[in-house]
Design an enzyme around this catalytic site. Structure first.
Site, PDB file in Angstrom:
ATOM      1  N   ASP A 179       0.667  -1.096   0.121  1.00 44.43           N
ATOM      2  CA  ASP A 179      -0.048  -0.016  -0.051  1.00 44.43           C
ATOM      3  C   ASP A 179       0.955   1.156  -0.087  1.00 44.43           C
ATOM      4  O   ASP A 179       1.592   1.487   1.120  1.00 44.43           O
ATOM      5  CB  ASP A 179      -0.919  -0.139   1.378  1.00 44.43           C
ATOM      6  CG  ASP A 179      -1.775   1.203   1.283  1.00 44.43           C
ATOM      7  OD1 ASP A 179      -1.575   2.160   0.798  1.00 44.43           O
ATOM      8  OD2 ASP A 179      -3.115   0.947   1.539  1.00 44.43           O
ATOM      9  N   HIS A 180       1.068   1.675  -1.170  1.00 40.10           N
ATOM     10  CA  HIS A 180       2.186   2.844  -1.182  1.00 40.10           C
ATOM     11  C   HIS A 180       2.034   4.029  -0.479  1.00 40.10           C
ATOM     12  O   HIS A 180       2.959   4.698  -0.207  1.00 40.10           O
ATOM     13  CB  HIS A 180       2.292   3.256  -2.652  1.00 40.10           C
ATOM     14  CG  HIS A 180       1.389   4.304  -3.166  1.00 40.10           C
ATOM     15  ND1 HIS A 180       0.032   3.848  -3.638  1.00 40.10           N
ATOM     16  CD2 HIS A 180       1.498   5.742  -3.369  1.00 40.10           C
ATOM     17  CE1 HIS A 180      -0.555   4.898  -3.860  1.00 40.10           C
ATOM     18  NE2 HIS A 180       0.233   6.106  -3.744  1.00 40.10           N
ATOM     19  N   HIS A 242      -5.996   2.754   1.606  1.00 40.57           N
ATOM     20  CA  HIS A 242      -4.840   4.019   1.986  1.00 40.57           C
ATOM     21  C   HIS A 242      -5.477   4.706   3.049  1.00 40.57           C
ATOM     22  O   HIS A 242      -4.972   4.976   4.232  1.00 40.57           O
ATOM     23  CB  HIS A 242      -4.729   5.017   0.631  1.00 40.57           C
ATOM     24  CG  HIS A 242      -4.175   4.379  -0.535  1.00 40.57           C
ATOM     25  ND1 HIS A 242      -3.374   3.463  -0.576  1.00 40.57           N
ATOM     26  CD2 HIS A 242      -4.335   4.726  -1.766  1.00 40.57           C
ATOM     27  CE1 HIS A 242      -2.968   3.115  -1.797  1.00 40.57           C
ATOM     28  NE2 HIS A 242      -3.707   3.917  -2.660  1.00 40.57           N
TER      29      HIS A 242
END
Ligand code: BG6
Length: 491
Positions: A179-180, A242
């Site tokens: 999950d950047h 996010h």
């Protein structure tokens, strides 16, 4: 720090993620001296390319990246690491050819990262075909790690199914669900800021915090991603992943140590404590909308349904807002507002922590307004910043106050120049899973959004609209738990 040599195999090497994020991030690590001399990057894709063609594409990505150094010797060193193997994800024999290639080039003895930068419908099949060719086994001495991009499924059931399938071939310790958002500087800073400072802890709870807002807004429309986005929507695309991750960082308890399992245990506890939404509560606690046409700088902006590959009768939300409660001792009764939208007025990602008002009416007869309580803003982008907003006396003969702020960082555009993918790729190579999602974390996040997805799917009313380039639909204000609260849009 000396890096261990390994091989990075990218599936979807000719695709957008690889071009815009992975190659620039790897190049950035090269420039920072963080790639071991023997590290190799093997791009794979359906196109019939050779090494030279793949290197050309990589060079173009580097040139497009504003952070990248233009030092020719660095380009040369990086490009020499790259090679290309044609792999059609539907053809089992192509995986065998890949295994042969890795063996021929003596890459099997070292560690290998398999990065799935491909459509999620291919995740399970790709993992299966790697395993069938012995590429998930770690008995030859080298480790094997599988990096999976979001979305992990499209609801709780499909996420469980995907997980079950991946676990047939890979052990949990080999799976890196990326999950950047967790790689972003301010998101990581939330952890340090909270747990490396004692003065916040006494305030960080229901006694002093009125509510928390977590916002991710984007100016851009859907552009060329209509085919993907229309099947997904803003709730799955941003909130399930996010924004819930940011919520866990804000709300978690201090872990006993910095180990990946300790940190993830605490995050899972937060997600488990989120009050489940009943069908009736969905209407009260959530809001969705879609962007209509608008205007910016004298230019017409198209409506969502006018975007390429979006059906004219689409009901997909491009804006989603939620009010959630975390039912534990620390947070009982504190609303957490999560909000995201495409085609809003500005690009802005931030957490706004609004404190309660001071109790006394001490300043009633003065110009001092205690209705401007303190806020702590954790700005994720475009500016990276931690800012505390306070009231102080204005110099002069009158008793007046003004708002001021203390910045705990430089409040600049990415001061370090580090992109989330730089640090996350390094973590994969180093085997550090603290910033990657564990399977129970993903499952808990789906449990939170599943009732909303179901209620929205069953709702046949037309989706509300908001004007492109606005701050979203006014009706989203109805989520607030009392009057007088406003959305915090920017720093
Ligand atoms: C992605 C979503 O995961 O995150 C996109 O699929 C979104 O829709 C993006 O635009 C936001 O992340 P960033 O880092 O580009 O702000």
């Amino acid at each position: 720090m000396k890096q261990e040599s390994c091989t990075i195999v990218i599936f979807g090497a000719t695709g957008n993620l690889s071009r815009s994020k992975l190659i620039p991030a790897l190049f950035h690590l090269e420039a920072a001296g963080r790639l071991a001399p023997g590290l190799r990057i093997v791009g794979t894709g359906r196109r019939d390319w050779d090494d030279a063609r793949y290197r050309e594409q990589a060079l173009a990505s580097i040139r497009d990246d504003r952070r990248a150094s233009d030092e020719a010797s660095l380009h040369e060193r990086f490009l020499a690491r790259l090679s290309y193997v044609r792999v059609d994800l539907n053809r089992k024999q192509d995986f065998t050819a890949l295994a042969d290639y890795l063996e021929r080039n003596r890459l099997l003895a070292g560690g290998i990262v398999f990065y799935l930068a491909i459509s999620p419908s291919f995740y399970a099949g790709a993992a299966r075909n790697l395993a069938r060719n012995g590429l998930s086994r770690e008995d030859s001495g080298g480790w094997r790690r599988l990096v999976v991009e979001k979305p992990f499924g499209r609801d709780l059931e499909s996420a469980r199914e995907l997980d079950r399938s991946l676990h047939e071939d890979f052990r949990e310790k080999q799976i890196f669900r990326i999950d950047h958002y967790l790689g972003k500087e301010t998101v990581q800073n939330i952890f340090v800021f909270r747990f490396a400072n004692i003065m916040l802890e006494p305030l960080w709870n229901r006694n002093y915090i009125d509510h928390v807002q977590i916002t991710h807004s984007e100016r851009q429309g859907i552009g060329s991603r209509g085919g993907y986005f229309d099947r997904v929507g803003a709730l799955r695309d941003m909130v399930q992943s996010h924004l819930l991750q940011v919520l866990t960082m804000v709300a978690m308890e201090s872990p006993p140590d910095l180990g990946a399992e300790s940190i993830r245990d605490e995050k899972v506890k937060v997600l488990k404590s989120v009050r489940p939404l009943t069908e009736d509560a969905v209407d009260d606690m959530t809001f969705r909308a879609q962007y209509a046409a608008g205007e910016s700088d004298g230019q017409r902006l198209p409506a969502y349904i006018e975007e390429p590959e979006v059906p004219a009768d689409s009901n997909t939300e491009t804006f989603a807002a939620l009010r959630l409660y975390i039912d534990n001792w620390r947070w009982q009764g504190v609303p957490f507002y999560l909000r995201t939208g495409k085609r809003l007025a500005e690009n802005s990602s931030l957490v706004s922590i609004a404190f309660k008002k001071p109790p006394a009416q001490l300043f009633k007869q003065t110009g001092i307004d205690i209705n401007r309580p303190n806020s702590l803003i954790l700005s994720i982008q475009p500016l990276e910043c931690i800012r505390l907003e306070l009231q102080v006396r204005e110099n002069g003969l009158e008793m007046k106050a003004r708002s001021t702020h203390l910045d705990a960082s430089s409040c600049a555009l990415s001061a370090s120049g580090i992109d989330a993918y730089d640090s996350l790729l390094l973590d994969v190579m180093e085997g550090d899973r603290s910033l990657f999602l564990r399977s129970d974390e993903v499952e808990q996040a789906w449990k939170i959004v599943d009732p909303i997805l179901q209620a929205w799917a069953a709702d046949s009313d037309e989706i509300p609209l908001y004007r492109a380039a606005s701050w979203g639909p006014k009706e989203a204000d109805r989520l607030f738990h009392r009057r007088g609260i406003r959305w915090r849009n920017t720093l």
